[in-house]
Write a protein that holds these residues in place. Structure first.
Motif, PDB file in Angstrom:
ATOM      1  N   ARG A 190       0.822  -1.215   0.000  1.00 13.29           N
ATOM      2  CA  ARG A 190       0.000   0.000   0.000  1.00 13.29           C
ATOM      3  C   ARG A 190       0.854   1.261   0.000  1.00 13.29           C
ATOM      4  NH1 ARG A 190      -4.166  -2.189   4.673  1.00 13.29           N
ATOM      5  NH2 ARG A 190      -5.083  -3.862   3.418  1.00 13.29           N
ATOM      6  N   GLY A 191       2.034   1.150   0.557  1.00 16.95           N
ATOM      7  CA  GLY A 191       2.924   2.301   0.522  1.00 16.95           C
ATOM      8  C   GLY A 191       3.490   2.543  -0.856  1.00 16.95           C
ATOM      9  N   LEU A 192       3.492   1.499  -1.691  1.00 17.95           N
ATOM     10  CA  LEU A 192       4.103   1.583  -3.013  1.00 17.95           C
ATOM     11  C   LEU A 192       3.128   1.845  -4.152  1.00 17.95           C
ATOM     12  CD1 LEU A 192       6.518  -1.488  -2.728  1.00 17.95           C
ATOM     13  CD2 LEU A 192       7.184   0.921  -2.687  1.00 17.95           C
ATOM     14  N   GLU A 193       1.920   1.259  -4.078  1.00 17.47           N
ATOM     15  CA  GLU A 193       1.011   1.285  -5.216  1.00 17.47           C
ATOM     16  C   GLU A 193      -0.405   1.743  -4.855  1.00 17.47           C
ATOM     17  OE1 GLU A 193       1.258   0.781  -8.433  1.00 17.47           O
ATOM     18  OE2 GLU A 193       3.405   0.352  -8.435  1.00 17.47           O
ATOM     19  N   PRO A 194      -0.973   2.707  -5.624  1.00 16.01           N
ATOM     20  CA  PRO A 194      -2.333   3.181  -5.378  1.00 16.01           C
ATOM     21  C   PRO A 194      -3.392   2.084  -5.369  1.00 16.01           C
ATOM     22  CG  PRO A 194      -1.207   4.688  -6.839  1.00 16.01           C
ATOM     23  CD  PRO A 194      -0.300   3.497  -6.681  1.00 16.01           C
ATOM     24  N   LYS A 195      -3.239   1.072  -6.245  1.00 14.60           N
ATOM     25  CA  LYS A 195      -4.290   0.047  -6.300  1.00 14.60           C
ATOM     26  C   LYS A 195      -4.405  -0.710  -4.988  1.00 14.60           C
ATOM     27  CE  LYS A 195      -1.856  -3.971  -8.254  1.00 14.60           C
ATOM     28  NZ  LYS A 195      -1.908  -4.979  -9.350  1.00 14.60           N
ATOM     29  N   PHE A 196      -3.300  -0.838  -4.263  1.00 10.22           N
ATOM     30  CA  PHE A 196      -3.360  -1.511  -2.973  1.00 10.22           C
ATOM     31  C   PHE A 196      -3.865  -0.576  -1.881  1.00 10.22           C
ATOM     32  CE2 PHE A 196       0.039  -4.123  -5.094  1.00 10.22           C
ATOM     33  CZ  PHE A 196      -0.752  -5.262  -5.244  1.00 10.22           C
ATOM     34  N   LYS A 197      -3.669   0.716  -2.062  1.00  8.45           N
ATOM     35  CA  LYS A 197      -4.201   1.689  -1.106  1.00  8.45           C
ATOM     36  C   LYS A 197      -5.726   1.632  -1.075  1.00  8.45           C
ATOM     37  CE  LYS A 197      -0.425   5.088  -1.336  1.00  8.45           C
ATOM     38  NZ  LYS A 197      -0.158   5.237   0.111  1.00  8.45           N
ATOM     39  N   ASN A 198      -6.328   1.235  -2.179  1.00  7.15           N
ATOM     40  CA  ASN A 198      -7.790   1.111  -2.213  1.00  7.15           C
ATOM     41  C   ASN A 198      -8.298   0.125  -1.169  1.00  7.15           C
ATOM     42  OD1 ASN A 198      -8.434   2.949  -4.259  1.00  7.15           O
ATOM     43  ND2 ASN A 198      -8.157   1.441  -5.881  1.00  7.15           N
ATOM     44  N   ASP A 199      -7.442  -0.818  -0.767  1.00 12.73           N
ATOM     45  CA  ASP A 199      -7.856  -1.823   0.213  1.00 12.73           C
ATOM     46  C   ASP A 199      -7.847  -1.291   1.644  1.00 12.73           C
ATOM     47  OD1 ASP A 199      -8.142  -3.699  -1.810  1.00 12.73           O
ATOM     48  OD2 ASP A 199      -6.062  -4.361  -1.649  1.00 12.73           O
ATOM     49  N   ALA A 200      -7.190  -0.145   1.852  1.00  9.72           N
ATOM     50  CA  ALA A 200      -7.136   0.441   3.192  1.00  9.72           C
ATOM     51  C   ALA A 200      -8.346   1.350   3.380  1.00  9.72           C
ATOM     52  CB  ALA A 200      -5.841   1.228   3.381  1.00  9.72           C
ATOM     53  N   ALA A 201      -9.509   0.775   3.253  1.00 10.30           N
ATOM     54  CA  ALA A 201     -10.757   1.534   3.342  1.00 10.30           C
ATOM     55  C   ALA A 201     -11.767   0.747   4.164  1.00 10.30           C
ATOM     56  CB  ALA A 201     -11.317   1.807   1.944  1.00 10.30           C
ATOM     57  N   ILE A 202     -12.685   1.459   4.763  1.00  5.81           N
ATOM     58  CA  ILE A 202     -13.707   0.791   5.550  1.00  5.81           C
ATOM     59  C   ILE A 202     -14.770   0.205   4.625  1.00  5.81           C
ATOM     60  CG2 ILE A 202     -13.303   2.473   7.404  1.00  5.81           C
ATOM     61  CD1 ILE A 202     -16.059   3.666   6.713  1.00  5.81           C
ATOM     62  N   PRO A 203     -15.571  -0.754   5.088  1.00  7.12           N
ATOM     63  CA  PRO A 203     -16.655  -1.277   4.257  1.00  7.12           C
ATOM     64  C   PRO A 203     -17.613  -0.143   3.875  1.00  7.12           C
ATOM     65  CG  PRO A 203     -16.257  -2.721   6.131  1.00  7.12           C
ATOM     66  CD  PRO A 203     -15.450  -1.478   6.373  1.00  7.12           C
ATOM     67  N   GLY A 204     -17.989  -0.082   2.615  1.00  5.59           N
ATOM     68  CA  GLY A 204     -18.885   0.978   2.160  1.00  5.59           C
ATOM     69  C   GLY A 204     -18.204   2.326   2.062  1.00  5.59           C
TER      70      GLY A 204
END
Length: 353
Positions: A190-204
């Motif tokens: 997540r520190g490296l790639e935006p697509k993985f940052k999307n996973d650091a989100a709450i449900p909904g």
């Protein structure tokens, strides 16, 4: 007064993962962190053990942390003497530990030890990641188990602002909890790639997709293009990944900040404004930033249908501000439309690519 979205000093500490080879037998496609671990395997950051396994659910040790960080940063792993009494030159991670410490990513203990076999905890993880990714913008979350007098306090705020993690639903960060190899891989990815940052989100989550470009029509008819990019540092100020806005020949930046209590918009080394409190309930009132009871916004509708030039949404949340402006937010899309008190559209989503 406004809530600060500000620079925060960083400290240091420890951690990491170990090696791997093709098709790890203990990393099925169904594993929560399958993509993240394979991403780091491909980059040579993770290598497996002799049997090819990567042990995704095993706690990360401080030695493994040093190995992974050193590989990520291209540091040498050649065995060498270290300053630590419990890490002799013959230790398999001595070179990685020495180089990662020398680079300032990790540190040892005041008794002269490094404790290479000790597991990494989430508080230490936050400290290390803040240094590894040179994070400078923090988000004061108010986790009930992270106090300002804790060593990891500033670093936790930094990794939350960087969309590396979001904490837990009960408003805790759990700084003393151990970190697994899979979890650590996810934080690094997540520190490296935006697509993985999307996973650091709450449900909904109401945050936008960081891999897409959003275009909006502004009040003057001109277009504003929003992209999530790695913004270069300026002077001695670290920026990192943020949303950039190209509008009227100029470029600006902002961050979408989210935890289980609200989503907010923050400006570099300035303030953040709460856009929507969680949970989303019709009739809920909230102060966006300054505590002035005359400037309170209200969630006036949920699951509302709202048409934009991009598409019609049927799940929009309508917020009416203290001055009569109405804006509409949609899960996964953030704000899609704003209408002023006179009924004029001043902000509208027209394209997502």
């Amino acid at each position: 007064m406004k809530k600060l979205f500000a620079p925060i000093a960083i400290l240091l500490s420890l951690f990491l993962l170990v090696p791997v080879q093709a098709a790890p037998p203990d990393l099925p496609a169904s594993h929560t962190f399958y993509e993240e671990m394979n991403y780091l395997i491909d980059k040579g950051v993770i290598e497996g053990e002799a049997d090819g396994s990567v042990k995704p659910d095993r706690p990360v040790t401080r030695a493994e942390a040093a190995i992974m960080i050193a590989r990520l940063k291209g540091l040498s792993g050649t065995q060498q003497a270290t300053r630590f009494s419990d890490v002799p030159k013959t230790h398999f991670a001595s070179g990685f530990i020495a180089e990662a410490v020398k680079a300032g990513y990790l540190t040892g203990y005041t008794d002269g030890t490094y404790k290479p076999d000790a597991p990494i905890i989430r508080g230490d993880m936050a400290i290390v990641l803040a240094r590894v990714f040179n994070l400078g913008l923090g988000f004061q979350n108010g986790f009930k188990d992270v106090s300002p007098n804790m060593m990891a306090y500033d670093s936790v705020n930094l990794i939350i602002a960087a969309n590396i993690t979001a904490g837990y639903p009960d408003n805790t960060f759990r700084p003393k909890a151990r970190v697994t190899r899979g979890q650590f891989a996810a934080f690094i990815a997540r520190g490296l790639e935006p697509k993985f940052k999307n996973d650091a989100a709450i449900p909904g989550s109401y945050m936008k997709d960081k891999t897409k470009t959003y275009t909006y029509r502004m009040a003057d008819g001109a277009s504003a293009v929003h992209r999530f990019v790695d913004v270069p540092d300026r002077g001695n100020l670290a920026y990192g990944f943020m949303w950039t806005v190209e509008y009227g020949g100029e470029t600006g930046e902002y961050a979408e900040l989210e935890n289980y209590r609200f989503i907010a918009f923050g400006w570099p080394y300035s303030e953040y404004d709460i856009a929507l409190p969680y949970p989303v309930v019709a009739g809920k009132k909230f102060d966006t930033f300054n505590g002035d009871e005359s400037q309170v916004n209200t969630i006036t509708a949920v699951n509302k249908t709202v048409a934009t030039r991009y598409k019609t949404f049927t799940n929009a949340t309508e917020v009416t501000t203290y001055d009569g402006t109405r804006y509409y937010m949609v899960p996964g899309q953030s704000t899609v439309k704003t209408v002023n008190a006179a009924g004029k559209v001043v902000f509208e989503l027209i394209s997502v690519k």
